[in-house]
Design an enzyme around this catalytic site. Structure first.
Site, PDB file in Angstrom:
ATOM      1  N   ASP A 249      28.865  -6.803  38.328  1.00 30.89           N
ATOM      2  CA  ASP A 249      29.367  -8.100  38.797  1.00 30.89           C
ATOM      3  C   ASP A 249      30.779  -7.892  39.308  1.00 30.89           C
ATOM      4  O   ASP A 249      31.349  -6.818  39.136  1.00 30.89           O
ATOM      5  CB  ASP A 249      29.360  -9.111  37.623  1.00 30.89           C
ATOM      6  CG  ASP A 249      30.214  -8.624  36.457  1.00 30.89           C
ATOM      7  OD1 ASP A 249      31.397  -8.977  36.395  1.00 30.89           O
ATOM      8  OD2 ASP A 249      29.710  -7.856  35.598  1.00 30.89           O
TER       9      ASP A 249
ATOM     10  N   GLU B 270      21.124  -0.966  28.216  1.00 31.08           N
ATOM     11  CA  GLU B 270      21.931   0.051  28.905  1.00 31.08           C
ATOM     12  C   GLU B 270      21.538   1.458  28.453  1.00 31.08           C
ATOM     13  O   GLU B 270      21.741   2.427  29.170  1.00 31.08           O
ATOM     14  CB  GLU B 270      23.428  -0.158  28.619  1.00 31.08           C
ATOM     15  CG  GLU B 270      23.994  -1.408  29.246  1.00 31.08           C
ATOM     16  CD  GLU B 270      25.448  -1.628  28.856  1.00 31.08           C
ATOM     17  OE1 GLU B 270      26.267  -1.875  29.747  1.00 31.08           O
ATOM     18  OE2 GLU B 270      25.770  -1.569  27.652  1.00 31.08           O
TER      19      GLU B 270
HETATM   20  N1  SAH Z   1      25.210 -11.341  29.597  1.00 34.53           N
HETATM   21  C1  SAH Z   1      25.241 -10.414  28.487  1.00 34.53           C
HETATM   22  C2  SAH Z   1      26.630 -10.324  27.960  1.00 34.53           C
HETATM   23  C3  SAH Z   1      27.357  -9.259  28.587  1.00 34.53           C
HETATM   24  S1  SAH Z   1      28.921  -9.076  27.854  1.00 34.53           S
HETATM   25  C4  SAH Z   1      24.323 -10.863  27.423  1.00 34.53           C
HETATM   26  O1  SAH Z   1      23.754 -11.914  27.551  1.00 34.53           O
HETATM   27  O2  SAH Z   1      24.159 -10.111  26.445  1.00 34.53           O
HETATM   28  C5  SAH Z   1      29.516  -7.906  28.891  1.00 34.53           C
HETATM   29  C6  SAH Z   1      29.145  -6.479  28.607  1.00 34.53           C
HETATM   30  O3  SAH Z   1      29.075  -5.815  29.832  1.00 34.53           O
HETATM   31  C7  SAH Z   1      30.193  -5.765  27.796  1.00 34.53           C
HETATM   32  O4  SAH Z   1      29.629  -4.726  27.037  1.00 34.53           O
HETATM   33  C8  SAH Z   1      31.158  -5.247  28.874  1.00 34.53           C
HETATM   34  O5  SAH Z   1      31.632  -3.938  28.574  1.00 34.53           O
HETATM   35  C9  SAH Z   1      30.349  -5.239  30.162  1.00 34.53           C
HETATM   36  N2  SAH Z   1      30.848  -6.075  31.275  1.00 34.53           N
HETATM   37  C10 SAH Z   1      30.156  -6.228  32.436  1.00 34.53           C
HETATM   38  N3  SAH Z   1      30.811  -7.055  33.265  1.00 34.53           N
HETATM   39  C11 SAH Z   1      31.944  -7.443  32.631  1.00 34.53           C
HETATM   40  C12 SAH Z   1      33.016  -8.328  32.981  1.00 34.53           C
HETATM   41  N4  SAH Z   1      33.034  -8.982  34.143  1.00 34.53           N
HETATM   42  N5  SAH Z   1      34.006  -8.526  32.082  1.00 34.53           N
HETATM   43  C13 SAH Z   1      33.992  -7.878  30.898  1.00 34.53           C
HETATM   44  N6  SAH Z   1      32.982  -7.051  30.512  1.00 34.53           N
HETATM   45  C14 SAH Z   1      31.965  -6.810  31.361  1.00 34.53           C
END
Ligand code: SAH
Length: 256
Positions: free
Chosen positions: A219, A15
Site C-alpha cells: 500500500d 506472509e
Molecule cells: N489488515 C491487516 C493488518 C495489517 S497491520 C489485518 O487485517 O490483519 C500492518 C502489517 O503490515 C504490519 O505487520 C506492518 O509491518 C505491515 N504494514 C503494511 N503496510 C503498512 C503501513 N502502511 N503502515 C504500517 N505497517 C504496514
C-alpha cells in the site's frame, strides 16, 4: 562445516505461508504463544516463525529465536507501506538501515535516538542485505513465473522494481496521507514504513546476530487503502517472500 541456523520471521501468517510450503520436514513448536517451525530450506537449517504485529511482538520473537533456537542470522520478510517517491505497490524494498519513527525521548536525547545506543538507525548486515536484494531482483525478473500473468495484470506489477534504503518502523498502521506526508517531511529518505523491522534490528545488534529485511510494498500508506490487502498478501507478497528467501539461502556459501 556449514554455517549456523537461520531464523526467518514474518509478522502475519499469510506472509510466511509460502515459505513454510517450501520446507518439507518442518514441524510446529509453540513457545510464548508463537508458532516456531524448525526445518530445512535449500540445504540450510532454518526456523521460521510468525511474530505477530508490532515492535514488542517482533522483539520478543527475535529474542526467542536467538536464545532458544540459537539462530546465527535473522531474516525478516513481509509487507510495508511505500513512502519514497516511486516506491509503488508491488515493488520490493531491501533495508540497508532501519529506525523507529515513533521513538521520541527529546529533549533528553535527539529525536529518534535510541537511549543508551548513541544512534537512531540500525544497519542491516551488508552480506545478507546483498543476498536479499539480489534475490529480490531475480524474483521480480521472474514475476510471471512466481505469480501468474493474471496476478501481474490484476495488481499492475509489470514495472515492479527493487529499492534499497531506509525502512522505518512504528506501532501504528499508517493509512492516511496526513500521516505519511508528516513521515516524509521528518524522514525524507525513508522508502517504506512497517511495524517490526527496527525492533528486530535492535535485538540483533544487542545479541551480535546479523540481520536483514525485505518488504513487498502492499500500500502507499495513505487514504487509498489497497483494494484487497489480504488478497495481495497471499497472492503476491507471500509468493515473493518464498522466492526471495529461497534464492537468498541458495546464494549462501557454506562457511569455511
Ligand atoms: N489488515 C491487516 C493488518 C495489517 S497491520 C489485518 O487485517 O490483519 C500492518 C502489517 O503490515 C504490519 O505487520 C506492518 O509491518 C505491515 N504494514 C503494511 N503496510 C503498512 C503501513 N502502511 N503502515 C504500517 N505497517 C504496514
Amino acid at each position: 562445516m556449514t554455517a549456523g541456523r537461520i531464523g526467518i520471521m514474518a509478522a502475519m501468517p499469510p506472509e510466511l505461508q509460502a515459505v513454510l510450503d517450501l520446507m518439507p520436514d518442518e514441524h510446529r513448536e509453540t513457545l510464548a504463544g508463537r508458532h516456531f517451525w524448525p526445518g530445512r530450506l535449500a540445504g540450510n537449517d532454518v526456523v521460521a516463525v510468525v511474530s505477530g504485529i508490532g515492535k514488542v511482538a517482533a522483539a520478543t520473537t527475535a529474542t526467542l529465536l536467538i536464545e532458544r533456537y540459537g539462530v546465527q542470522a535473522l531474516l525478516f520478510t513481509g509487507v510495508a507501506g511505500g513512502l519514497g517517491d516511486g516506491v509503488r505497490v508491488g515493488d520490493v524494498v531491501a533495508a540497508n538501515q532501519l529506525m523507529q519513527h515513533d521513538l521520541d525521548v527529546s529533549p533528553l536525547f535527539p529525536r529518534h535516538e535510541v537511549p543508551g545506543y548513541g544512534l537512531s538507525r540500525f544497519t542491516a548486515d551488508p552480506t545478507w542485505q546483498g543476498r536479499l536484494s539480489q534475490a529480490a531482483r531475480t524474483t521480480l525478473n521472474h514475476r510471471v513465473q512466481h505469480l501468474g500473468q493474471k496476478a501481474v495484470n490484476d495488481f499492475g506489477l509489470a514495472h515492479a522494481r527493487v529499492h534499497e534504503g531506509l525502512i522505518i518502523s512504528g506501532d501504528r498502521f499508517v493509512a492516511t496521507s496526513a500521516e505519511s506526508d508528516a513521515l516524509r517531511r521528518e524522514l525524507p529518505d525513508a522508502l517504506a514504513v512497517e511495524m517490526e523491522g527496527a525492533a528486530v534490528a535492535q535485538v540483533c545488534l544487542d545479541c551480535g546476530v546479523p540481520f536483514a529485511a525485505v518488504r513487498t510494498i502492499s500500500d502507499r500508506a495513505d487514504d487509498s487503502a489497497h483494494v484487497d490487502f489480504n488478497r495481495f498478501v497471499s497472492e503476491v507478497a507471500s509468493r515473493y517472500s518464498a522466492a526471495m528467501v529461497l534464492a537468498c539461502l541458495q546464494a549462501r556459501q557454506p562457511a569455511h
